[in-house]
Motif scaffolding. Structure first.
Motif, PDB file in Angstrom:
ATOM      1  N   ALA A  17       0.839  -1.210   0.000  1.00 28.03           N
ATOM      2  CA  ALA A  17       0.000   0.000   0.000  1.00 28.03           C
ATOM      3  C   ALA A  17       0.868   1.252   0.000  1.00 28.03           C
ATOM      4  CB  ALA A  17      -0.928  -0.012   1.211  1.00 28.03           C
ATOM      5  N   TYR A  18       1.965   1.211   0.736  1.00 26.54           N
ATOM      6  CA  TYR A  18       2.869   2.361   0.753  1.00 26.54           C
ATOM      7  C   TYR A  18       3.443   2.625  -0.643  1.00 26.54           C
ATOM      8  CZ  TYR A  18       3.147   2.153   5.922  1.00 26.54           C
ATOM      9  OH  TYR A  18       2.895   2.172   7.275  1.00 26.54           O
ATOM     10  N   ALA A  19       3.829   1.553  -1.326  1.00 26.74           N
ATOM     11  CA  ALA A  19       4.401   1.716  -2.668  1.00 26.74           C
ATOM     12  C   ALA A  19       3.402   2.411  -3.591  1.00 26.74           C
ATOM     13  CB  ALA A  19       4.817   0.361  -3.231  1.00 26.74           C
ATOM     14  N   GLU A  20       2.127   2.043  -3.487  1.00 21.82           N
ATOM     15  CA  GLU A  20       1.095   2.692  -4.307  1.00 21.82           C
ATOM     16  C   GLU A  20       0.950   4.159  -3.937  1.00 21.82           C
ATOM     17  OE1 GLU A  20      -2.590   0.604  -4.248  1.00 21.82           O
ATOM     18  OE2 GLU A  20      -1.689  -1.333  -4.749  1.00 21.82           O
ATOM     19  N   LEU A  21       0.982   4.463  -2.650  1.00 22.02           N
ATOM     20  CA  LEU A  21       0.887   5.860  -2.224  1.00 22.02           C
ATOM     21  C   LEU A  21       2.062   6.674  -2.743  1.00 22.02           C
ATOM     22  CD1 LEU A  21      -0.275   5.595   1.522  1.00 22.02           C
ATOM     23  CD2 LEU A  21      -1.588   6.534  -0.387  1.00 22.02           C
ATOM     24  N   ARG A  22       3.270   6.150  -2.605  1.00 18.35           N
ATOM     25  CA  ARG A  22       4.444   6.905  -3.083  1.00 18.35           C
ATOM     26  C   ARG A  22       4.345   7.168  -4.574  1.00 18.35           C
ATOM     27  NH1 ARG A  22       7.232   3.101   0.121  1.00 18.35           N
ATOM     28  NH2 ARG A  22       7.848   1.994  -1.790  1.00 18.35           N
ATOM     29  N   ARG A  23       3.855   6.178  -5.314  1.00 19.31           N
ATOM     30  CA  ARG A  23       3.783   6.296  -6.768  1.00 19.31           C
ATOM     31  C   ARG A  23       2.634   7.196  -7.217  1.00 19.31           C
ATOM     32  NH1 ARG A  23       2.670   1.187  -8.008  1.00 19.31           N
ATOM     33  NH2 ARG A  23       0.441   1.635  -8.220  1.00 19.31           N
ATOM     34  N   ASP A  24       1.456   6.998  -6.650  1.00 22.07           N
ATOM     35  CA  ASP A  24       0.246   7.612  -7.191  1.00 22.07           C
ATOM     36  C   ASP A  24      -0.281   8.794  -6.381  1.00 22.07           C
ATOM     37  OD1 ASP A  24       0.302   5.571  -9.091  1.00 22.07           O
ATOM     38  OD2 ASP A  24      -0.992   4.265  -7.880  1.00 22.07           O
ATOM     39  N   ALA A  25      -0.016   8.805  -5.070  1.00 22.62           N
ATOM     40  CA  ALA A  25      -0.615   9.842  -4.217  1.00 22.62           C
ATOM     41  C   ALA A  25       0.312  10.162  -3.059  1.00 22.62           C
ATOM     42  CB  ALA A  25      -1.981   9.378  -3.708  1.00 22.62           C
ATOM     43  N   PRO A  26       1.468  10.781  -3.342  1.00 19.53           N
ATOM     44  CA  PRO A  26       2.435  11.035  -2.265  1.00 19.53           C
ATOM     45  C   PRO A  26       1.894  11.959  -1.175  1.00 19.53           C
ATOM     46  CG  PRO A  26       3.069  12.175  -4.275  1.00 19.53           C
ATOM     47  CD  PRO A  26       1.969  11.251  -4.648  1.00 19.53           C
ATOM     48  N   VAL A  27       0.876  12.747  -1.504  1.00 20.39           N
ATOM     49  CA  VAL A  27       0.174  13.565  -0.520  1.00 20.39           C
ATOM     50  C   VAL A  27      -1.312  13.272  -0.701  1.00 20.39           C
ATOM     51  CG1 VAL A  27      -0.278  15.900   0.337  1.00 20.39           C
ATOM     52  CG2 VAL A  27       1.916  15.368  -0.726  1.00 20.39           C
ATOM     53  N   SER A  28      -1.940  12.685   0.302  1.00 22.49           N
ATOM     54  CA  SER A  28      -3.353  12.322   0.144  1.00 22.49           C
ATOM     55  C   SER A  28      -4.086  12.527   1.460  1.00 22.49           C
ATOM     56  CB  SER A  28      -3.496  10.874  -0.330  1.00 22.49           C
ATOM     57  OG  SER A  28      -2.930   9.982   0.600  1.00 22.49           O
ATOM     58  N   TYR A  29      -5.348  12.899   1.352  1.00 19.99           N
ATOM     59  CA  TYR A  29      -6.151  13.145   2.549  1.00 19.99           C
ATOM     60  C   TYR A  29      -6.876  11.873   2.938  1.00 19.99           C
ATOM     61  CZ  TYR A  29      -9.213  15.496   5.867  1.00 19.99           C
ATOM     62  OH  TYR A  29      -9.860  15.879   7.013  1.00 19.99           O
ATOM     63  N   PHE A  30      -6.738  11.493   4.231  1.00 18.97           N
ATOM     64  CA  PHE A  30      -7.356  10.268   4.728  1.00 18.97           C
ATOM     65  C   PHE A  30      -8.534  10.658   5.616  1.00 18.97           C
ATOM     66  CE2 PHE A  30      -7.224   6.428   7.620  1.00 18.97           C
ATOM     67  CZ  PHE A  30      -7.677   5.527   6.659  1.00 18.97           C
ATOM     68  N   GLU A  31      -9.712  10.526   5.061  1.00 18.84           N
ATOM     69  CA  GLU A  31     -10.932  11.021   5.706  1.00 18.84           C
ATOM     70  C   GLU A  31     -11.183  10.408   7.091  1.00 18.84           C
ATOM     71  OE1 GLU A  31     -13.927  13.534   6.122  1.00 18.84           O
ATOM     72  OE2 GLU A  31     -12.944  13.428   4.157  1.00 18.84           O
ATOM     73  N   PRO A  32     -10.997   9.093   7.289  1.00 20.76           N
ATOM     74  CA  PRO A  32     -11.345   8.512   8.594  1.00 20.76           C
ATOM     75  C   PRO A  32     -10.628   9.129   9.792  1.00 20.76           C
ATOM     76  CG  PRO A  32     -11.104   6.777   6.966  1.00 20.76           C
ATOM     77  CD  PRO A  32     -10.628   8.044   6.309  1.00 20.76           C
ATOM     78  N   THR A  33      -9.425   9.663   9.590  1.00 23.48           N
ATOM     79  CA  THR A  33      -8.703  10.290  10.709  1.00 23.48           C
ATOM     80  C   THR A  33      -8.511  11.790  10.504  1.00 23.48           C
ATOM     81  OG1 THR A  33      -6.550   9.782   9.694  1.00 23.48           O
ATOM     82  CG2 THR A  33      -7.451   8.165  11.248  1.00 23.48           C
ATOM     83  N   GLY A  34      -8.916  12.301   9.352  1.00 22.16           N
ATOM     84  CA  GLY A  34      -8.754  13.722   9.086  1.00 22.16           C
ATOM     85  C   GLY A  34      -7.302  14.139   8.984  1.00 22.16           C
ATOM     86  N   GLN A  35      -6.471  13.269   8.397  1.00 16.56           N
ATOM     87  CA  GLN A  35      -5.034  13.549   8.302  1.00 16.56           C
ATOM     88  C   GLN A  35      -4.572  13.525   6.848  1.00 16.56           C
ATOM     89  OE1 GLN A  35      -3.950  10.131  10.697  1.00 16.56           O
ATOM     90  NE2 GLN A  35      -3.171  11.449  12.325  1.00 16.56           N
ATOM     91  N   TRP A  36      -3.502  14.264   6.596  1.00 14.20           N
ATOM     92  CA  TRP A  36      -2.833  14.205   5.304  1.00 14.20           C
ATOM     93  C   TRP A  36      -1.699  13.186   5.395  1.00 14.20           C
ATOM     94  CZ3 TRP A  36      -4.459  16.827   1.010  1.00 14.20           C
ATOM     95  CH2 TRP A  36      -5.414  17.835   1.228  1.00 14.20           C
ATOM     96  N   LEU A  37      -1.748  12.158   4.552  1.00 16.10           N
ATOM     97  CA  LEU A  37      -0.724  11.118   4.538  1.00 16.10           C
ATOM     98  C   LEU A  37       0.442  11.561   3.662  1.00 16.10           C
ATOM     99  CD1 LEU A  37      -2.982   7.944   3.988  1.00 16.10           C
ATOM    100  CD2 LEU A  37      -2.285   9.001   6.164  1.00 16.10           C
ATOM    101  N   ILE A  38       1.645  11.510   4.210  1.00 20.01           N
ATOM    102  CA  ILE A  38       2.863  11.881   3.489  1.00 20.01           C
ATOM    103  C   ILE A  38       3.738  10.631   3.413  1.00 20.01           C
ATOM    104  CG2 ILE A  38       4.799  13.474   3.365  1.00 20.01           C
ATOM    105  CD1 ILE A  38       2.084  14.908   3.414  1.00 20.01           C
ATOM    106  N   SER A  39       4.024  10.157   2.199  1.00 23.34           N
ATOM    107  CA  SER A  39       4.598   8.822   2.056  1.00 23.34           C
ATOM    108  C   SER A  39       6.012   8.773   1.492  1.00 23.34           C
ATOM    109  CB  SER A  39       3.687   7.956   1.171  1.00 23.34           C
ATOM    110  OG  SER A  39       3.416   8.607  -0.056  1.00 23.34           O
ATOM    111  N   ARG A  40       6.500   9.840   0.869  1.00 24.21           N
ATOM    112  CA  ARG A  40       7.850   9.787   0.285  1.00 24.21           C
ATOM    113  C   ARG A  40       8.901  10.265   1.282  1.00 24.21           C
ATOM    114  NH1 ARG A  40       6.743  12.185  -5.848  1.00 24.21           N
ATOM    115  NH2 ARG A  40       5.511  10.405  -6.600  1.00 24.21           N
ATOM    116  N   TYR A  41      10.062   9.655   1.210  1.00 27.32           N
ATOM    117  CA  TYR A  41      11.146   9.940   2.158  1.00 27.32           C
ATOM    118  C   TYR A  41      11.507  11.418   2.182  1.00 27.32           C
ATOM    119  CZ  TYR A  41      15.739   9.705   4.433  1.00 27.32           C
ATOM    120  OH  TYR A  41      16.804   9.892   5.285  1.00 27.32           O
ATOM    121  N   ALA A  42      11.725  12.019   1.006  1.00 28.88           N
ATOM    122  CA  ALA A  42      12.182  13.409   0.957  1.00 28.88           C
ATOM    123  C   ALA A  42      11.193  14.331   1.654  1.00 28.88           C
ATOM    124  CB  ALA A  42      12.398  13.846  -0.488  1.00 28.88           C
TER     125      ALA A  42
END
Length: 396
Positions: A17-42
């Motif tokens: 799932a992390y690999a998909e986030l880094r590739r397709d949505a490195p910054v994405s809003y996660f509604e269930p917790t109201g947080q922005w997910l940041i997935s790339r190292y840099a």
């Protein structure tokens, strides 16, 4: 599989799932917790160092100004303890606390603990091996850091069984959307632990010994609340992570037997192996920060008042930074993992954790010629602080 921190299958293996986030949505809003997910190292690395974000926001705004509901009144004892420790405060309070605690937590003092850590690890492993194995987590991974931190703090031996349950219960509040039961349990544990430490600190202030609580109790600039918050943080941060690195690390080696063999044959690889085990399956999968000023990440505006979820587990598998990141390599030399964080909140206890892990892994490799995994372990339900229920081994 999508990002789903309450799904046991995701908790067991979040890396696809992390690999998909880094590739397709490195910054994405996660509604269930109201947080922005940041997935790339840099991005994770940069935001950890960015002073426009903080572990806390109450030094700049009220809950209402941040669009947040105030915490329920019953949680007050928990937050009183947590917000007195340096992890959950920002400069200038953080700067003062870290400076004061660092006086009593010097690299020289930490290194002086190595013989004691080695002796504790050897004793635990000897007992484990003599009885032919057992649950490595309950019998080796947990007692080692608890004993070390209790020695450092000066907790009497008869009281030490209290520490692990308090720590585990307090950490339950850090999971995503904790249940009402978990919240009440965390509050009770924080209140009990704080009361215990207040009594111990007052005793040491009048009759100091050669321990960390005594040293902290002599520092006039440190309030009693800050002393208590610091000691709770040292226990929780210095204990939970080390336990889970040990369990996750051995499970990682069993799933990569060639690397376990390589480590057995060349014990000089222990330091790099410990770093790699922390990278490959880090116990702290997510670290949260509040956005104190508007920021922009990959063209996405994240407004003041938002919360970002920095995905350490994803950053540590980013192919932009780590060659062949999904391969466990106990000799990996270039390994800037961020399992200890970065910036002003970089883990103060990192040198001690490294000593404990090197001595623990080394003791088991030295004393157990052959280890057999008796059953595949199960993961605890927690995602933010991620570890195994148990790791049952036979020693041959």
């Amino acid at each position: 599989m999508r990002f789903d921190p309450w799904n046991p299958d995701f908790v067991a293996h979040p890396y696809d799932a992390y690999a998909e986030l880094r590739r397709d949505a490195p910054v994405s809003y996660f509604e269930p917790t109201g947080q922005w997910l940041i997935s790339r190292y840099a991005d994770v690395n940069a935001l950890l160092r960015d002073r426009r974000l903080g572990r806390a926001y109450l030094h700049t705004a009220t809950h209402e100004e941040f669009g947040r509901e105030p915490e329920p009144e019953f949680q007050e004892p928990f937050w009183r303890v947590v917000r007195a420790g340096m992890l959950d405060v920002e400069p200038p309070v953080h700067t003062r606390l870290r400076r004061l605690v660092s006086r009593a937590f010097t690299p020289r003092m930490v290194e002086s603990l190595r013989p004691r850590v080695r002796a504790i690890a050897a004793g635990l492993v000897d007992t484990f091996v003599e009885k032919g194995g057992g649950d490595l987590i309950a019998e080796v991974a947990e007692p080692l850091p608890v004993t070390v931190i209790a020695d450092m703090l000066g907790v009497p031996e008869a009281d030490r069984p209290l520490l692990r349950p308090w720590s585990a219960d307090i950490c339950g509040m850090y999971e995503l959307n904790p249940s009402p039961e978990a919240q009440h349990t965390a509050v009770r544990a924080a209140d009990e632990f704080a009361g215990y430490l207040r009594g111990l600190a007052r005793e040491r202030a009048s009759r100091p010994g050669e321990d960390l609580i005594s040293a902290l109790a002599q520092i006039d600039e440190l309030t009693e609340d800050e002393l208590v918050g610091t000691c709770v943080l040292l226990l929780n941060a210095g204990h939970e992570a080390t336990v889970n690195v040990t369990g996750n690390g051995w499970w990682s080696l069993f799933r990569n037997p060639a690397e376990l063999t390589r480590l057995r044959e060349d014990r000089s690889l222990l330091p790099t192996a410990v770093e790699e085990l922390m990278r490959w399956d880090t116990p702290l999968q997510m670290f949260e920060r509040w956005v104190l000023e508007d920021i922009e990440v990959h063209g996405t505006r994240i407004p003041r008042g938002s919360e970002v979820a920095l995905l350490f587990g994803s950053a540590n598998r980013d192919p932009e930074v780590f060659a062949d990141p999904d391969r466990l390599d106990v000799g990996r030399a270039d390994n800037p993992h961020i399992s200890f964080g970065a910036g002003i909140h970089f883990c103060l206890g990192a040198p001690l954790a490294r000593i404990e892990l090197i001595e623990s892994f080394g003791a088991l490799l030295d004393r157990a010629d052959r280890l057999e995994l008796l059953r595949e372990p199960e993961w605890k339900p927690g995602y933010v602080i991620r570890g195994l229920h148990s790791l049952d081994l036979a020693v041959a």
